[in-house]
Design an enzyme around this catalytic site. Structure first.
Site, PDB file in Angstrom:
ATOM      1  N   GLY B 205       0.795  -1.213   0.000  1.00  0.00           N
ATOM      2  CA  GLY B 205       0.000   0.000   0.000  1.00  0.00           C
ATOM      3  C   GLY B 205       0.826   1.261   0.000  1.00  0.00           C
ATOM      4  CG  LEU B 231      -2.364  -2.173  -5.117  1.00  0.00           C
ATOM      5  CD1 LEU B 231      -2.065  -1.716  -6.525  1.00  0.00           C
ATOM      6  CD2 LEU B 231      -3.047  -1.075  -4.329  1.00  0.00           C
ATOM      7  CG  ASP B 232       1.210  -2.967  -3.554  1.00  0.00           C
ATOM      8  OD1 ASP B 232       1.625  -2.604  -4.667  1.00  0.00           O
ATOM      9  OD2 ASP B 232       0.897  -2.185  -2.658  1.00  0.00           O
ATOM     10  CD  GLU B 233      -0.934 -10.032  -2.003  1.00  0.00           C
ATOM     11  OE1 GLU B 233      -0.150 -10.958  -2.299  1.00  0.00           O
ATOM     12  OE2 GLU B 233      -1.285  -9.773  -0.837  1.00  0.00           O
TER      13      GLU B 233
END
Lengths: 290, 290, 290, 290
Positions: B205, B231-233
């Site tokens: 995040g 997101l961000d994964e």
């Protein structure tokens, strides 16, 4: 599936030549061998080709190692391929040479005892009696072979006898503070690993941490290399490094360096006994390991 | 010899199956192609096999890429092998997305200009006008596509048009401070790389350096990963790390992190455009590069 | 000159306030103490000031530690400075908690035996009998205190008794696989160090290497931190990291991680027993060490 | 509080002597200066003491830098302390020397433009015209001073004139491919930084990456050092390192090394312009930075 079957490693090298890779792979395929991990490298300078294949049998019948060997032998001869086939589970026999420092020895013995290094240690040889109790703790024969300038030839002869009788695959100089004779170096060509406590070729010779201190370097390290007749010039397997600063006295550098030395030496041994290292003139080819 | 001929890369993946490797290698051999560098990997969890072969033609006649392709296609179909064949010399087309931070962009443009990254950059797209002059300096078209919550769909449509028209092989989010829509993420599956300024999955995040500061960590890093709907994964390609201490304010962490971000992103792009990266579920297989 | 005299360390902290540093330094000077290494830090967020001075006596008479203490006490009170004065040569008493894994224990015992860590180990406590022989080898009392959910309070009471009776300065959880009670954590506030096998706050809790494997990270690490009531949330002292790739199974990650764990834990202990670490809320101040 | 006031740095060195530290600290205290970050070091080999204090005024009146200077001067003389007092906000004037390689220059210019390096660049000097456009982009005067064996003295005279006229605090050799004369080295003693592309003292002289390739090392690096009359022997400020393997050709080593070179050079410059570096014979003392 992989875990239940015997794991083999096929390694080798040849002159750069079309067809070498095909003969390897097709031989494996014909014998229902599945090559699940493979690395090759061709050195454009020396025109030599290197390969390492990890495979296991996945056919429906029974695997004949003899058949595979025989087929490989037949076909490899024409291409002048030097190859070795090995059951990965069989531990390499490693003879360790030490003097008085025990940090590398302790580390290797611990890795040996936990299985982190898949090796047997049929003998520890030292020119001093000091580390016998470490050997005893692990029930490993300890040979105290004192050495002087006069007795060096004789001492090395005894050493050589132990190495031969134990069937050693590898000899490790774990901070062995003696220079091996040219003859001994030749005999151990490609199967003796030394740990030098500097980032070779920087700080060759004695007291490298003191040399490093005098130069005021901001990084120190260690180099694991194959032993060669030229002292501290043998083919490098791996190197480790640590940042230091102006507050490091020679003593602190020595202390700091121990961690790097033992990790670097252990890493080199693991790479070697997993057949990931190849001599390539005065250099090495080292395929990725863990 | 190597340097005078065209260099090809053959990459692919399949289910774990006997014979896949043999068909690759024998096809190359039949066409007088010399595979001088090869890596394979088999994931025992997912039963998928991955390979990358770098080769060139070493026959006496003339190389027919079409013949090789046709033979590979015939034989690969039976084994359900997905493969790609590419001339390594042809630069990948990379579209770069940025916002206002220019450290990653500057770095990529410099590597592009020196040839360190073998890429073309047909377009730089930004939601801000600020970095146009950097694009101008390198004669790269700069598209200023402002975005608001209301205009997001429309902006992404414009973006997509540029990506398609330029024939982009890869989209790089070089500190692009917008979240792409799920639809856009799907369209770019496996060919969009983002740089996140933390050691994912730690500090997902916003404001990861501030999160890192609050936790008092002693290492900060950056993660280059494929863009995914989560997101961000997305699958991680590579990560970089730097030691820090208690004297680092959030601002100093941000400044320090820039070096790691740009090196990590550039490394990921190089690995990708040299066909060393493979998607493997939510993870990656990344063969060794430089 | 330095090496022949007793070395003292004066450490402390206070609110941010003019005059604190002056009172420290002038007190030393008045007592002919030479501060040859000094570090200070002021945290602008918490308005706390930290200092560490290494000094020795260089006067012509005889050093009175009592006089220095008395002067410091008088002057420090007005400034609400918390301070400690210690003879660096006196080894810290460290009680080690273990379960079955011995890699960290072995490492600490070796460093203890060589003097690399200037500590005494009055007791090793374990909930398992397995590692008794390691303790025996070094002639260290080994307390086997089994624990179940029902006996936890009682077991911790026994543990606490040993910690008190041995006068432990520090308790080290060297892969102790039990969670300490909130009460125990409070009692050990600021003097218990744990090693967690991940880059906290990433991968808290159990089986962090398996979590790392599932995420496909390209770096794994270890975190040495002070024990706090919030599991895996204690103030971080130092962190180590290692690159990994897709070929690492969870087992290989575990094996790889051991090196980082033991080096990271040993580093944290050395920093602590040399009085280089300070608690600062949920974070630490750690002055440079070796 | 810290951020709203002018930040000063007081640095210096003296012979090892009781009282030096006290005079520094008490002078600051008398002038209501709060030393929020301080580092000292005493070199037991050379009997020299080094200090760096970061402070700001926290009194109720107005700070008189002149008063502080005058008091320091009076008291420092007796102790033969060499000291400097500087407003940290005032950027150092840095003259950059380059030849044709632009990776270090680009990097420095970018850090300069973002404020990551708090410097002014009054001049870029080169023996080639190639990098003028980079200078133009940042509006920095570019002096093309070609050099041959015959014109070397004259060229250095011109260079020296520019250095003097611009009031340069520091001269940076950002891959300047000329050896400075002994005379020039003396003039720039302690204020010229060079980046060498090896882990000095390994691989001195020309083509270090080719030397590294021939030796088959597994780590390459870069060294930022003060320029001295002995080529590649100047006091080392900081060193960076990168792992490499057998697949690295000299060209790939060169490419890989660029990242290390530019980061290492930038780090050294930052340490220098923040007054964290001290010459200590043929070595340096470098207090921690960011």
């Amino acid at each position: 599936m992989t875990t239940n079957t015997t794991t083999y490693i096929l390694t080798g090298s040849s002159q750069t030549k079309l067809g070498v890779l095909d003969l390897i792979i097709s031989s494996l395929y014909r014998n229902d061998c599945y090559a699940y991990e493979m690395h090759t490298f061709d050195d454009a300078d020396t025109d030599r080709f290197f390969f390492r294949v990890e495979f296991n049998y996945r056919g429906n019948g029974e695997f004949s190692e003899a058949d595979l060997r025989s087929q490989l032998a037949d076909r490899a001869e024409a291409f002048e391929v030097k190859w070795e086939l090995r059951d990965l589970a069989i531990p390499a026999k490693v003879v360790i040479l030490v003097s008085k420092y025990d940090h590398c020895l302790q580390d290797l013995l611990h890795r040996y005892s936990t299985g982190a290094l898949n090796i047997e240690i049929p003998a520890i040889i030292s020119n001093h009696p000091d580390l016998k109790k470490q050997a005893d703790w692990y029930n490993i024969p300890y040979y105290h072979l004192p050495v002087t300038a006069e007795t060096k030839a004789e001492q090395e002869a005894q050493m050589w006898q132990i190495i031969q009788e134990t069937g050693a695959d590898l000899v490790v100089l774990a901070r062995y503070m003696q220079v091996l004779s040219e003859d001994m170096c030749k005999k151990l060509h490609g199967r003796a690993i030394n740990i030098h406590h500097s980032l070779l070729p920087g700080f060759k010779g004695a007291k490298p941490y003191h040399q490093a201190y005098d130069k005021g370097v901001k990084l120190v390290g260690a180099t694991a290399h194959y032993v060669s007749e030229d002292l501290d010039e043998g083919p490098i397997i791996t190197q480790g490094v640590e940042p230091v600063d102006h507050t490091y006295t020679p003593e602190r550098l020595v202390a700091k360096g121990r961690d790097t030395e033992r990790v670097t030496l252990a890493k080199a041994i693991k790479l070697h006994v997993e057949d990931r290292c190849f001599l390539n003139g005065n250099k090495t080819v080292v395929f990725p390991g863990h």
